[in-house]
Write an enzyme that holds these catalytic residues in place. Structure first.
Site, PDB file in Angstrom:
ATOM      1  N   ALA A  11     -22.447  -5.766 -18.255  1.00 48.89           N
ATOM      2  CA  ALA A  11     -23.725  -5.222 -18.719  1.00 48.89           C
ATOM      3  C   ALA A  11     -24.843  -5.487 -17.722  1.00 48.89           C
ATOM      4  O   ALA A  11     -25.999  -5.638 -18.089  1.00 48.89           O
ATOM      5  CB  ALA A  11     -24.067  -5.829 -20.078  1.00 48.89           C
ATOM      6  N   ARG A  17     -28.466   6.829 -14.074  1.00 48.31           N
ATOM      7  CA  ARG A  17     -28.387   8.200 -14.582  1.00 48.31           C
ATOM      8  C   ARG A  17     -29.102   8.400 -15.926  1.00 48.31           C
ATOM      9  O   ARG A  17     -29.251   9.513 -16.401  1.00 48.31           O
ATOM     10  CB  ARG A  17     -26.910   8.629 -14.702  1.00 48.31           C
ATOM     11  N   GLN A  75     -25.351 -11.721 -12.613  1.00 41.75           N
ATOM     12  CA  GLN A  75     -24.893 -11.069 -11.389  1.00 41.75           C
ATOM     13  C   GLN A  75     -26.108 -10.542 -10.646  1.00 41.75           C
ATOM     14  O   GLN A  75     -26.732  -9.571 -11.068  1.00 41.75           O
ATOM     15  CB  GLN A  75     -23.936  -9.907 -11.736  1.00 41.75           C
ATOM     16  N   ASN A 231     -23.509   7.428 -19.834  1.00 38.43           N
ATOM     17  CA  ASN A 231     -24.191   7.369 -18.541  1.00 38.43           C
ATOM     18  C   ASN A 231     -25.485   8.157 -18.521  1.00 38.43           C
ATOM     19  O   ASN A 231     -26.338   7.930 -17.669  1.00 38.43           O
ATOM     20  CB  ASN A 231     -23.268   7.882 -17.432  1.00 38.43           C
TER      21      ASN A 231
HETATM   22  C1  UD1 Z   1     -16.688   2.873 -14.076  1.00 39.19           C
HETATM   23  C2  UD1 Z   1     -15.333   2.814 -13.383  1.00 39.19           C
HETATM   24  C3  UD1 Z   1     -14.637   4.168 -13.515  1.00 39.19           C
HETATM   25  C4  UD1 Z   1     -14.517   4.514 -14.993  1.00 39.19           C
HETATM   26  C5  UD1 Z   1     -15.879   4.492 -15.671  1.00 39.19           C
HETATM   27  C6  UD1 Z   1     -15.703   4.649 -17.153  1.00 39.19           C
HETATM   28  C7  UD1 Z   1     -15.562   1.252 -11.526  1.00 39.19           C
HETATM   29  C8  UD1 Z   1     -15.723   1.119 -10.055  1.00 39.19           C
HETATM   30  N1  UD1 Z   1     -15.527   2.502 -11.991  1.00 39.19           N
HETATM   31  O1  UD1 Z   1     -17.480   3.802 -13.379  1.00 39.19           O
HETATM   32  O2  UD1 Z   1     -13.354   4.125 -12.937  1.00 39.19           O
HETATM   33  O3  UD1 Z   1     -13.940   5.805 -15.129  1.00 39.19           O
HETATM   34  O4  UD1 Z   1     -16.515   3.217 -15.436  1.00 39.19           O
HETATM   35  O5  UD1 Z   1     -16.949   4.707 -17.802  1.00 39.19           O
HETATM   36  O6  UD1 Z   1     -15.426   0.256 -12.204  1.00 39.19           O
HETATM   37  N2  UD1 Z   1     -21.805  -3.034 -14.096  1.00 39.19           N
HETATM   38  C9  UD1 Z   1     -22.082  -4.371 -13.822  1.00 39.19           C
HETATM   39  N3  UD1 Z   1     -22.327  -4.737 -12.536  1.00 39.19           N
HETATM   40  C10 UD1 Z   1     -22.292  -3.861 -11.497  1.00 39.19           C
HETATM   41  C11 UD1 Z   1     -21.989  -2.504 -11.784  1.00 39.19           C
HETATM   42  C12 UD1 Z   1     -21.755  -2.131 -13.093  1.00 39.19           C
HETATM   43  O7  UD1 Z   1     -22.121  -5.207 -14.731  1.00 39.19           O
HETATM   44  O8  UD1 Z   1     -22.512  -4.289 -10.351  1.00 39.19           O
HETATM   45  C13 UD1 Z   1     -21.530  -2.649 -15.492  1.00 39.19           C
HETATM   46  C14 UD1 Z   1     -22.485  -1.594 -16.010  1.00 39.19           C
HETATM   47  O9  UD1 Z   1     -23.616  -2.208 -16.640  1.00 39.19           O
HETATM   48  C15 UD1 Z   1     -21.625  -0.842 -17.023  1.00 39.19           C
HETATM   49  C16 UD1 Z   1     -20.219  -1.000 -16.489  1.00 39.19           C
HETATM   50  O10 UD1 Z   1     -20.250  -2.067 -15.565  1.00 39.19           O
HETATM   51  O11 UD1 Z   1     -21.707  -1.392 -18.327  1.00 39.19           O
HETATM   52  C17 UD1 Z   1     -19.713   0.264 -15.808  1.00 39.19           C
HETATM   53  O12 UD1 Z   1     -20.602   0.579 -14.769  1.00 39.19           O
HETATM   54  P1  UD1 Z   1     -20.973   2.081 -14.408  1.00 39.19           P
HETATM   55  O13 UD1 Z   1     -21.931   2.083 -13.311  1.00 39.19           O
HETATM   56  O14 UD1 Z   1     -21.307   2.830 -15.629  1.00 39.19           O
HETATM   57  O15 UD1 Z   1     -19.551   2.555 -13.840  1.00 39.19           O
HETATM   58  P2  UD1 Z   1     -19.050   4.020 -13.631  1.00 39.19           P
HETATM   59  O16 UD1 Z   1     -19.639   4.551 -12.398  1.00 39.19           O
HETATM   60  O17 UD1 Z   1     -19.257   4.789 -14.878  1.00 39.19           O
HETATM   61 CA    CA Z   2     -19.922   4.257 -16.966  1.00 41.86          CA
END
Ligand code: UD1
Ligand code: CA
Length: 461
Positions: A11, A17, A75, A231
């Site tokens: 999270a 987006r 993080q 998203n």
């Molecule tokens: C991610 C997955 C993708 C999947 C999709 C499903 C990765 C690289 N990709 O992409 O394969 O199909 O979710 O919804 O994992 N977050 C952190 N720290 C970070 C980045 C993100 O805690 O540095 C958390 C975000 O808050 C979120 C989750 O991880 O709750 C997913 O991140 P998001 O940026 O939505 O990933 P997607 O690009 O959707």
């Molecule tokens: Ca996502």
């Protein structure tokens, strides 16, 4: 006691987006932040849970404050989902036999049964990891599941890194995983940010495990909506619609009668008793409780309030943080503001506003009144147009109307003031002094009739 499963909830992301200052996981669906749906699933599994926070960490952590037993990992900066897990694992004890669930914080429609099935799949197949996948006609930004010629999961490729051919794959990653804790810990250190986004991708762990000879299973769910990540605000509203639909379907199955369920919004924390009737275009929010046999609507909104057994809320009422006791009737067009109580079998009629007011059992305020900061006893009658003047521009003052009192129409009660037990207030009075019990209070100009006045009046030509 060590719990049987540990969970990491991601999270920390900004949610670019969403085009909003609010962190993505705090956007509300059906009145609750989307993150909280995921945390509910962890709670139902009895998992010891670490939430990874980063973007507006404080705000996200504060929103979780009412929940007990959560741990947080910060993080900073956010270098990707794999980096988020690296950070989280520092807060997770390294015990060999405990599987680690990893859940994105943006998947509010997720079901607990699916997570149980995911854990069972991994255990049953002695796999290093199991993940949830689904098929979609619009794979868009989702990571694609790559399978080897025998159909086994081989890797995940992110949309931005995929070849044109890989982008055609319609089986995608839901961002819900369970890992053998030791194998996750060993592999997560090997991630490299050599990809289109320059991030440490959690998804790369899958390919690394397979390359090391480990087995990875995919639980392909048929209900794609369940795995939908939020998203954009468009996705958020679609998810919210599903949440409401699920809720009305479950309530219908439990014996609640709902008129035109597609127009009714009932929040996840609302309780509705069997045999209650919810009429069209009605919204029940927050911690609202509607007891058995009550009827609400059409066109009502009830927030954090209790509607007692067999009470009736007629058309177009707004009721907030208040209680309507058994058998009472409210509306149409009533506004019940916070901290009000409508007593048993009492009646609040049309165009009546209550604020911080209790109307005792069997009392009536049937038409056009403002009753604020008032304590009204039982079996009192509040005539049409009665107003409590509770505010002098500086302070708010109370009004007391005791049992059985009768307030005539169009009376103004200037607070602080008391109308005693069984007393009467003459219609049209401005009451500035207490009316003793059993007395009649009259506070208006006396009427004088002038006989023959009309015919003596000069005539118009
Ligand atoms: C991610 C997955 C993708 C999947 C999709 C499903 C990765 C690289 N990709 O992409 O394969 O199909 O979710 O919804 O994992 N977050 C952190 N720290 C970070 C980045 C993100 O805690 O540095 C958390 C975000 O808050 C979120 C989750 O991880 O709750 C997913 O991140 P998001 O940026 O939505 O990933 P997607 O690009 O959707
Ligand atoms: Ca996502």
């Amino acid at each position: 006691m060590a719990s049987a499963v540990r969970a990491i909830v991601l999270a920390a992301g900004k949610g670019t987006r969403m085009n909003s200052a609010l962190p993505k996981v705090l956007h509300a669906a059906a009145g609750r932040p989307i993150l909280h749906y995921v945390l509910d699933r962890c709670e139902e599994l009895g998992a010891e849970t670490v939430v990874v926070v980063g973007h507006q960490a404080e705000t996200v952590r504060d929103s979780c404050a009412p929940r007990e037993g959560l741990a947080f990992a910060t993080q900073e900066p956010q270098l990707g989902t794999g980096h988020a897990v690296q950070v989280a694992l520092r807060a997770v004890p390294d015990d060999a036999n405990c599987p680690v669930l990893i859940l994105a914080g943006d998947v509010p429609l997720l079901r607990t049964e699916t997570l149980r099935a995911l854990c069972a799949l991994r255990e049953g197949s002695a796999a290093a990891a199991a993940l949830v996948s689904f098929r979609t006609a619009a794979p868009a930004a989702y990571g694609r599941i790559l399978r080897d010629p025998s159909g086994r999961v081989a890797a995940i490729v992110e949309a931005k890194d995929a070849t044109a051919e890989q982008r055609l794959i319609d089986e995608v990653n839901a961002s819900l995983y369970v890992f053998d804790g030791r194998k996750l810990r060993a592999t997560i250190q090997d991630l490299q940010p050599n990809n289109a986004q320059g991030e440490f991708y959690l998804t790369d762990v899958i390919g690394l495990l397979v390359a090391a000879g480990e087995r990875v299973e995919a639980l392909l769910v048929t209900d794609a909506t369940e795995a939908t990540g939020v998203n954009t605000t468009t996705e958020l509203s679609a998810v919210e619609r599903d949440l409401y639909e699920r809720r009305t379907r479950a309530l219908l199955a439990a014996g609640v009668s709902i008129e035109r369920p597609d127009t009714v919004l009932i929040g996840p924390d609302v309780r509705v008793g069997t045999g209650a009737r919810i009429r069209a275009f009605t919204i029940l929010e927050g911690s609202t409780v509607v007891e058995a046999g009550a009827s609400v609507g059409p066109f009502c909104r009830i927030e954090n309030s209790r509607i007692g057994p067999n009470a009736t809320i007629l058309d177009s009422c707004l009721i907030r943080n208040s209680t309507v006791e058994a058998g009472a009737s409210v509306g149409p067009f009533a506004h019940i503001r916070p901290d009000s109580v409508v007593g048993e079998n009492a009646k609040v009629g049309n165009f009546v506003e209550l604020k911080k007011t209790s109307l005792g059992p069997g009392s009536k305020a049937p038409h056009l009144s403002y009753l604020g900061d008032a304590t009204i006893g039982g079996k009192a009658n509040i005539g049409a147009g009665t107003i409590t003047c509770n505010y002098d521009g500086v302070v708010k003052s109370p009004t007391a109307i005791e049992d059985g009192a009768f307030v005539g129409s169009n009376s103004i009660l200037v607070a602080p003031v008391r109308v005693g037990r069984g007393a009467y207030v003459a219609a049209g009075s401005v009451i500035t002094k207490d009316v003793p019990a059993d007395a009649l209070g009259v506070g208006r100009a006396r009427q004088e009739n002038k006989p023959g006045w009309a015919s003596r009046r000069p005539k118009k030509h």
